[in-house]
Design an enzyme around this catalytic site. Structure first.
Site, PDB file in Angstrom:
ATOM      1  N   ILE A  33      15.454  14.022  -7.532  1.00 15.64           N
ATOM      2  CA  ILE A  33      14.305  14.277  -8.414  1.00 15.64           C
ATOM      3  C   ILE A  33      13.239  15.133  -7.739  1.00 15.64           C
ATOM      4  CG2 ILE A  33      14.646  12.175  -9.729  1.00 15.64           C
ATOM      5  CD1 ILE A  33      12.226  10.997  -8.187  1.00 15.64           C
ATOM      6  N   GLY A  34      13.407  15.431  -6.462  1.00 13.74           N
ATOM      7  CA  GLY A  34      12.407  16.258  -5.810  1.00 13.74           C
ATOM      8  C   GLY A  34      12.723  16.492  -4.365  1.00 13.74           C
ATOM      9  N   GLY A  36      10.569  17.844  -0.451  1.00 17.27           N
ATOM     10  CA  GLY A  36       9.331  18.196   0.214  1.00 17.27           C
ATOM     11  C   GLY A  36       9.531  18.141   1.701  1.00 17.27           C
ATOM     12  N   GLY A  37       8.837  19.029   2.430  1.00 16.71           N
ATOM     13  CA  GLY A  37       9.063  19.084   3.866  1.00 16.71           C
ATOM     14  C   GLY A  37      10.518  19.427   4.110  1.00 16.71           C
ATOM     15  N   PHE A  38      11.224  18.576   4.834  1.00 17.72           N
ATOM     16  CA  PHE A  38      12.637  18.785   5.108  1.00 17.72           C
ATOM     17  C   PHE A  38      13.486  17.682   4.500  1.00 17.72           C
ATOM     18  CE2 PHE A  38      11.019  20.858   9.210  1.00 17.72           C
ATOM     19  CZ  PHE A  38      10.825  22.067   8.556  1.00 17.72           C
ATOM     20  N   GLY A  39      13.008  17.006   3.453  1.00 17.89           N
ATOM     21  CA  GLY A  39      13.723  15.879   2.894  1.00 17.89           C
ATOM     22  C   GLY A  39      13.983  16.012   1.408  1.00 17.89           C
ATOM     23  N   LEU A  40      14.929  15.201   0.913  1.00 17.02           N
ATOM     24  CA  LEU A  40      15.234  15.105  -0.506  1.00 17.02           C
ATOM     25  C   LEU A  40      14.841  13.719  -1.002  1.00 17.02           C
ATOM     26  CD1 LEU A  40      18.803  16.722  -0.574  1.00 17.02           C
ATOM     27  CD2 LEU A  40      16.624  17.798  -1.204  1.00 17.02           C
ATOM     28  N   LYS A  61      14.220   8.370   0.180  1.00 13.62           N
ATOM     29  CA  LYS A  61      13.937   9.605   0.907  1.00 13.62           C
ATOM     30  C   LYS A  61      15.045   9.807   1.933  1.00 13.62           C
ATOM     31  CE  LYS A  61       8.871   9.677   0.616  1.00 13.62           C
ATOM     32  NZ  LYS A  61       7.647   9.851   1.414  1.00 13.62           N
ATOM     33  N   ASP A 167      -4.159  12.436   6.705  1.00 14.41           N
ATOM     34  CA  ASP A 167      -3.866  13.547   5.788  1.00 14.41           C
ATOM     35  C   ASP A 167      -4.164  13.142   4.341  1.00 14.41           C
ATOM     36  OD1 ASP A 167      -3.098  16.160   5.252  1.00 14.41           O
ATOM     37  OD2 ASP A 167      -0.993  15.639   4.962  1.00 14.41           O
TER      38      ASP A 167
END
Length: 452
Positions: A33-34, A36-40, A61, A167
């Site tokens: 479903i998405g 980001g960074g280096f992950g699914l 993740k 962050d």
């Protein structure tokens, strides 16, 4: 087979693949479903005998085993965010809700000679950056203050468990999957154990580690290369609250130049509370509470424990109940992030402490940036460009007036870093400042950053 490059997203696992976590609990993967960074991010379910439902409450993740952000996030959840600990804290503080996602398990997997690390957690909804983009970069004042109070509760819990987030930003604030009025602080890929075993880190400036974090909001300590702390988290939150109220920040136009951002933030903090009060866009959206919030944060020593109840009192407002994310009335700054997808924004942050960003739980589309938009040439450039010093003074000097300048996010440069699977904390190692920053290049018209 040669090991994959760390800069690449992991090769997807097949639909229906079964993972087994360290507690021997099995998880079935659904669709991606998405990313980001280096992950699914996959939909997931503990019911492995049937396909994963579209409305499942869980996600997984997944990253390559040797990547770093998920390792750091795992350490935070395992040490500081056990579900029972959070329930006990919530009861003791008489809170209705504590906005930290629940961690359900983690483990390692192997497929086609590739090794993966995974973490199962709550499925979350939309991030608040989407609401900012649709509302000219602003939120209603009552919503901002209510979010501020809820985030102070979250930070107090994290801090009491020896961690800081480091962050905080709208892109890391997620609505609940089932209840959109529940807001979670997510993405602990940059979380930092500031007080291991009760021993607070010492204050030490390190220029080589300077300017770590998301440039718009990172703390003055981080600009100096000082390890993250409680006061740093609160200062980041204060800058976020100011941005959400006004739609822009005084240093928006110098985000490509970290030293100039640091100078503008120092100027704002040195001239509190007037420097923040003057940024109010209207009487109804005054910044008085945020000015008082930042003024208190300014009084804190590096190792000092904040008075969290006092901070909540400074943000107190009679309005409670459902959060209102409708467009606020009155003037607003125009955000240049409008039209950008969350995946682009996720890559557009400066200074990642020498390690990759972690994946986020909401859906991340992969459309390209809207592109560069030209701006008219300023009159002073027609007469010949001013000196760097004159231009910086001109830019920072405008910061104490309400502004309608666009908000710009610049490209994130993720650096490769080896991560080992042990109990040592994965500490941040920010990059050295590039030579061009040390020379202080002139500030020209900005263009939007493009997705890498």
């Amino acid at each position: 087979m040669a090991p994959p490059k760390k800069s690449a997203l992991p090769k997807p696992l097949p639909d229906g693949f079964i993972l087994t976590d360290t507690e021997k609990k099995k998880w079935r993967l659904g669709r991606v479903i998405g990313q980001g960074g280096f992950g699914l991010i996959y939909l997931a379910s503990p019911h492995v005998d049937r396909p994963v439902a579209a409305d499942t409450d869980f996600v997984i993740k997944l990253e390559y085993h040797d990547n770093g952000p998920l390792f750091s996030e795992l350490k935070f959840y395992q040490r500081a965010a056990k579900p029972e600990s959070m329930r006990k804290w919530t009861r003791s503080r008489k809170l209705d809700f504590l906005g930290i996602p629940t961690y359900w398990g983690s483990g390692l997997a192997e497929y086609n000679n590739l090794r993966y690390r995974f973490m199962a957690m709550d499925r979350l909804g939309t991030d608040l950056q989407k609401f900012l983009e649709s509302n000219a970069g602003r939120m209603k004042k009552a919503t901002v203050l209510q979010l501020g109070q809820e985030l102070v509760d979250v930070l107090e819990y994290i801090h009491e468990n020896e961690y800081v987030h480091a962050d905080i930003k709208a892109a890391n604030l997620m609505q609940g999957h089932r209840d959109p009025d529940q807001i979670y602080l997510a993405d602990y890929g940059l979380s930092y154990r500031y007080c291991p075993d009760g021993h607070h880190k010492e204050y030490k400036e390190s220029p080589k580690k300077g300017h770590n974090g998301t440039m718009e909001y990172t703390s003055l300590d981080a600009h100096k290369g000082v390890d993250p702390s409680r006061r740093g988290d609160l200062q980041i939150l204060g800058f976020c609250l100011l941005h959400w109220l006004c739609g822009s920040l005084p240093w928006d136009k110098v985000l490509k130049y970290p030293a100039h951002v640091q100078e503008a933030k120092t100027k704002l903090m040195d001239n509190l509370p007037d420097s923040v009060k003057q940024l109010s866009v209207s009487r109804e959206s005054s910044t008085d509470e945020v000015a008082a919030f930042l003024l208190y944060v300014k009084t804190l020593n590096y190792q000092e424990k904040p008075n969290y109840q006092h901070l909540k009192d400074l943000l107190s407002r009679a309005v409670r109940g459902r959060l209102d994310f409708s467009r606020p009335e009155g003037p607003a700054a125009v955000s240049s992030t409008r039209g950008q997808d969350p995946g682009t924004r996720e890559k557009q942050n400066v200074g990642r402490a020498g390690r990759a960003r972690g994946a986020k739980a909401p859906v991340r589309d992969e459309e390209q940036d809207d592109g560069m938009r030209s701006k008219p040439v300023l009159a002073q450039y027609r007469r010949g460009p001013p000196s760097q010093k004159e231009e910086v003074l001109h830019e920072v000097g405008r910061s104490l007036r309400p502004r309608r300048g666009p908000v710009t996010y610049v490209d994130d440069s993720d650096e490769e870093q080896e991560e080992e699977e042990d109990d040592e904390e994965d500490e941040a190692r920010p990059r050295a400042i590039a030579a061009c920053y040390l020379r202080g290049p002139p500030i020209g018209p900005r263009s939007q950053s493009k997705q890498v």
